[in-house]
Design an enzyme around this catalytic site. Structure first.
Site, PDB file in Angstrom:
ATOM      1  N   LYS A 253      46.239  95.548  13.840  1.00  0.00           N
ATOM      2  CA  LYS A 253      46.051  95.453  15.472  1.00  0.00           C
ATOM      3  C   LYS A 253      44.640  95.610  16.021  1.00  0.00           C
ATOM      4  O   LYS A 253      44.245  95.010  16.658  1.00  0.00           O
ATOM      5  CB  LYS A 253      47.258  96.524  15.831  1.00  0.00           C
ATOM      6  CG  LYS A 253      46.987  96.710  17.236  1.00  0.00           C
ATOM      7  CD  LYS A 253      46.547  98.113  17.807  1.00  0.00           C
ATOM      8  CE  LYS A 253      47.160  99.427  17.116  1.00  0.00           C
ATOM      9  NZ  LYS A 253      46.395 100.638  17.390  1.00  0.00           N
TER      10      LYS A 253
ATOM     11  N   LYS B 184      36.267 102.672  20.188  1.00  0.00           N
ATOM     12  CA  LYS B 184      37.221 102.916  19.143  1.00  0.00           C
ATOM     13  C   LYS B 184      37.253 101.498  18.179  1.00  0.00           C
ATOM     14  O   LYS B 184      37.504 101.643  17.027  1.00  0.00           O
ATOM     15  CB  LYS B 184      38.317 103.300  19.554  1.00  0.00           C
ATOM     16  CG  LYS B 184      39.611 103.498  18.711  1.00  0.00           C
ATOM     17  CD  LYS B 184      39.324 104.432  17.701  1.00  0.00           C
ATOM     18  CE  LYS B 184      40.560 104.334  16.437  1.00  0.00           C
ATOM     19  NZ  LYS B 184      40.266 105.056  15.404  1.00  0.00           N
TER      20      LYS B 184
ATOM     21  N   THR C  52      45.235 104.014  20.534  1.00  0.00           N
ATOM     22  CA  THR C  52      44.374 102.882  20.310  1.00  0.00           C
ATOM     23  C   THR C  52      44.702 101.674  20.888  1.00  0.00           C
ATOM     24  O   THR C  52      45.567 100.931  20.402  1.00  0.00           O
ATOM     25  CB  THR C  52      43.817 102.589  18.695  1.00  0.00           C
ATOM     26  OG1 THR C  52      43.414 103.848  18.329  1.00  0.00           O
ATOM     27  CG2 THR C  52      42.874 101.582  18.835  1.00  0.00           C
TER      28      THR C  52
HETATM   29  N1  LIG Z   1      47.062 107.142  11.683  1.00  0.00           N
HETATM   30  C1  LIG Z   1      45.959 107.240  11.912  1.00  0.00           C
HETATM   31  O1  LIG Z   1      45.284 107.477  10.949  1.00  0.00           O
HETATM   32  C2  LIG Z   1      45.207 106.796  13.103  1.00  0.00           C
HETATM   33  C3  LIG Z   1      45.944 106.163  14.446  1.00  0.00           C
HETATM   34  N2  LIG Z   1      45.274 105.885  15.283  1.00  0.00           N
HETATM   35  C4  LIG Z   1      46.065 105.364  16.553  1.00  0.00           C
HETATM   36  O2  LIG Z   1      46.903 106.138  17.052  1.00  0.00           O
HETATM   37  C5  LIG Z   1      48.297 105.697  17.541  1.00  0.00           C
HETATM   38  C6  LIG Z   1      49.337 106.384  16.745  1.00  0.00           C
HETATM   39  O3  LIG Z   1      49.039 105.970  15.422  1.00  0.00           O
HETATM   40  P1  LIG Z   1      50.135 106.627  14.270  1.00  0.00           P
HETATM   41  O4  LIG Z   1      50.452 108.072  14.731  1.00  0.00           O
HETATM   42  O5  LIG Z   1      49.615 106.562  13.085  1.00  0.00           O
HETATM   43  O6  LIG Z   1      51.292 105.591  14.475  1.00  0.00           O
HETATM   44  P2  LIG Z   1      52.991 105.843  14.167  1.00  0.00           P
HETATM   45  O7  LIG Z   1      53.348 104.556  13.696  1.00  0.00           O
HETATM   46  O8  LIG Z   1      53.250 106.941  12.986  1.00  0.00           O
HETATM   47  O9  LIG Z   1      53.592 106.400  15.224  1.00  0.00           O
HETATM   48  C7  LIG Z   1      53.731 105.381  16.686  1.00  0.00           C
HETATM   49  C8  LIG Z   1      54.301 106.261  17.744  1.00  0.00           C
HETATM   50  O10 LIG Z   1      54.571 105.348  18.872  1.00  0.00           O
HETATM   51  C9  LIG Z   1      55.698 105.312  19.455  1.00  0.00           C
HETATM   52  N3  LIG Z   1      56.415 103.912  19.713  1.00  0.00           N
HETATM   53  C10 LIG Z   1      56.186 102.784  19.286  1.00  0.00           C
HETATM   54  N4  LIG Z   1      56.633 101.910  19.971  1.00  0.00           N
HETATM   55  C11 LIG Z   1      57.106 102.455  20.993  1.00  0.00           C
HETATM   56  C12 LIG Z   1      57.610 102.000  22.364  1.00  0.00           C
HETATM   57  N5  LIG Z   1      57.659 100.515  22.338  1.00  0.00           N
HETATM   58  N6  LIG Z   1      58.223 102.770  23.269  1.00  0.00           N
HETATM   59  C13 LIG Z   1      57.680 104.146  23.120  1.00  0.00           C
HETATM   60  N7  LIG Z   1      57.202 104.577  21.805  1.00  0.00           N
HETATM   61  C14 LIG Z   1      56.967 103.797  20.819  1.00  0.00           C
HETATM   62  C15 LIG Z   1      56.595 105.598  17.948  1.00  0.00           C
HETATM   63  O11 LIG Z   1      57.951 105.997  18.305  1.00  0.00           O
HETATM   64  P3  LIG Z   1      59.086 106.023  17.065  1.00  0.00           P
HETATM   65  O12 LIG Z   1      59.055 107.462  16.412  1.00  0.00           O
HETATM   66  O13 LIG Z   1      60.428 106.022  17.958  1.00  0.00           O
HETATM   67  O14 LIG Z   1      58.852 104.741  16.329  1.00  0.00           O
HETATM   68  C16 LIG Z   1      55.673 106.880  17.463  1.00  0.00           C
HETATM   69  O15 LIG Z   1      55.939 107.838  17.936  1.00  0.00           O
HETATM   70  C17 LIG Z   1      48.062 104.158  17.241  1.00  0.00           C
HETATM   71  O16 LIG Z   1      47.258 103.419  18.320  1.00  0.00           O
HETATM   72  C18 LIG Z   1      46.872 104.172  16.065  1.00  0.00           C
HETATM   73  O17 LIG Z   1      46.146 102.926  15.915  1.00  0.00           O
HETATM   74  C19 LIG Z   1      44.060 106.403  15.614  1.00  0.00           C
HETATM   75  C20 LIG Z   1      43.651 107.443  14.646  1.00  0.00           C
HETATM   76  C21 LIG Z   1      44.054 107.366  13.353  1.00  0.00           C
HETATM   77  O1  LIG Z   2      42.391 104.446  13.726  1.00  0.00           O
HETATM   78  C1  LIG Z   2      42.426 105.188  12.620  1.00  0.00           C
HETATM   79  C2  LIG Z   2      41.328 105.643  12.191  1.00  0.00           C
HETATM   80  C3  LIG Z   2      41.447 106.222  10.846  1.00  0.00           C
HETATM   81  C4  LIG Z   2      40.128 107.035  10.390  1.00  0.00           C
HETATM   82  O2  LIG Z   2      39.091 106.990  11.272  1.00  0.00           O
HETATM   83  O3  LIG Z   2      39.898 107.407   9.460  1.00  0.00           O
END
Ligand SMILES: NC(=O)C1=CN([C@@H]2O[C@H](COP(=O)(O)OP(=O)(O)OC[C@H]3O[C@@H](n4cnc5c(N)ncnc54)[C@H](OP(=O)(O)O)[C@@H]3O)[C@@H](O)[C@H]2O)C=CC1
Ligand SMILES: O=CCCC(=O)O
Length: 290
Positions: free
Chosen positions: A237, A169, A94
């Site tokens: 964010k 989104k 996102t």
């Molecule tokens: N969780 C949710 O319910 C949802 C999340 N999203 C979106 O999906 C994306 C991921 O979310 P989520 O999995 O929850 O987040 P997490 O915080 O669990 O994971 C983030 C990921 O990004 C990596 N990362 C962060 N900073 C860097 C960097 N500078 N360079 C390389 N890798 C980096 C992390 O690596 P490391 O392991 O090394 O920290 C990790 O793999 C986000 O954009 C979020 O907004 C969308 C829908 C639902």
């Molecule tokens: O970006 C996160 C969305 C979480 C949700 O749709 O439940």
């Protein structure tokens, strides 16, 4: 079909495991290398850098935390750009439309193909392959990767030019973040005015504003339990990026602005890594205004 997968956080891990479970070959990379171990048990191969993953795989998916992470993985040394010529990159993080467009334009200029595809749905839908995919960009690439989207999601939308997926989104999450704050205030108001908040959940569930989020998060919020499915720092964010989209389009969003302040307050209280429903805790903090 073989996919690269960059970013094994809450979402990326579940999505990559799903692809493996459905017979796709997957080569993974994560900044913190130890997070690859569990996926290796599921049959994944590990790439040393984003560049080596892209070099190996025709299609690479990214699921990264925010615009800064999305840009870093593409533009930094050993990044996606180094081997993108003739390869396909699908960013499901996102981010805002400007970030996505910058990545898209650079990848295309280097002979690659780009699709943005952020998702609605959280940890459980990601595990169950029930996400809602909001794709935009290269339509031919979208059609090519539909077999993977069919595994990851219950429905895919193609929304046209790059930026439209990101905007859709952000609009959805702006609504969700505002709703979460109204819900949280309602639970607190019920409790403080002598009502049983559990009964409030039952009443809400029977009426016109019944929804999956209240149903899922209500019971855990009443137990002060905020194990992260969607980390609060990411919801904040998204509010910030949605408000910037509002600025660009001269849309007044006082409700979203207030919700953003509550998420910021939660972050300042050290709650950023908990689930976004932990914004509920801000209402329990001492109020020094009176
Ligand atoms: N969780 C949710 O319910 C949802 C999340 N999203 C979106 O999906 C994306 C991921 O979310 P989520 O999995 O929850 O987040 P997490 O915080 O669990 O994971 C983030 C990921 O990004 C990596 N990362 C962060 N900073 C860097 C960097 N500078 N360079 C390389 N890798 C980096 C992390 O690596 P490391 O392991 O090394 O920290 C990790 O793999 C986000 O954009 C979020 O907004 C969308 C829908 C639902
Ligand atoms: O970006 C996160 C969305 C979480 C949700 O749709 O439940």
């Amino acid at each position: 079909m073989e996919f690269g997968f960059l970013g094994l956080g809450i979402m990326g891990k579940a999505m990559a495991i799903n692809l493996l479970r459905h017979g796709f070959k997957v080569t993974i990379w994560n900044r913190t290398l130890s997070k690859c171990d569990e996926l290796v048990q599921h049959g994944a191969s590990v790439g040393e850098t984003p560049a080596t993953v892209v070099k190996k795989c025709k299609y690479t998916i990214a699921m990264l935390s925010d615009p800064s992470a999305a840009l870093s993985v593409v533009f930094d040394k050993d990044g996606v750009l180094e081997h993108i010529n003739g390869k396909c990159y699908i960013d499901m993080s996102t981010v805002d439309a400007d970030t996505s467009s910058k990545i898209s334009e650079t990848i295309k200029a280097k002979g690659g193909y780009f699709l943005e595809a952020p998702v609605s749905g959280s940890k459980k839908p990601a595990e169950d392959g029930q996400l809602i995919i909001l794709a935009a960009g290269d339509k031919a690439l979208y059609d090519e990767v539909l077999p993977a989207f069919d595994v990851l999601g219950k429905k895919s939308f193609f929304l046209g030019e790059v930026g439209n997926g990101a905007k859709m989104k952000l609009v959805v999450n702006m609504i969700m973040g505002s709703m979460m704050n109204a819900f949280s205030e309602g639970l607190t108001l019920a409790e403080r005015s002598g009502l049983n908040p559990g009964t409030l959940l039952d009443v809400l569930d029977l009426g016109a504003i019944s929804n999956g989020m209240f149903k899922l998060k209500g019971p855990t919020m009443l137990q002060n339990s905020y194990s992260p499915a969607f980390p609060l720092k990411h919801q904040q964010k998204d509010m910030r990026l949605a408000l910037a989209l509002g600025d660009e389009n001269a849309v007044s969003m006082p409700v979203a602005a207030a919700a953003n302040e509550a998420f910021k307050k939660a972050r300042s209280m050290g709650l950023g890594d908990l689930d976004f429903s932990a914004v509920h805790e801000t209402l329990k903090a001492p109020d020094h205004s009176s």
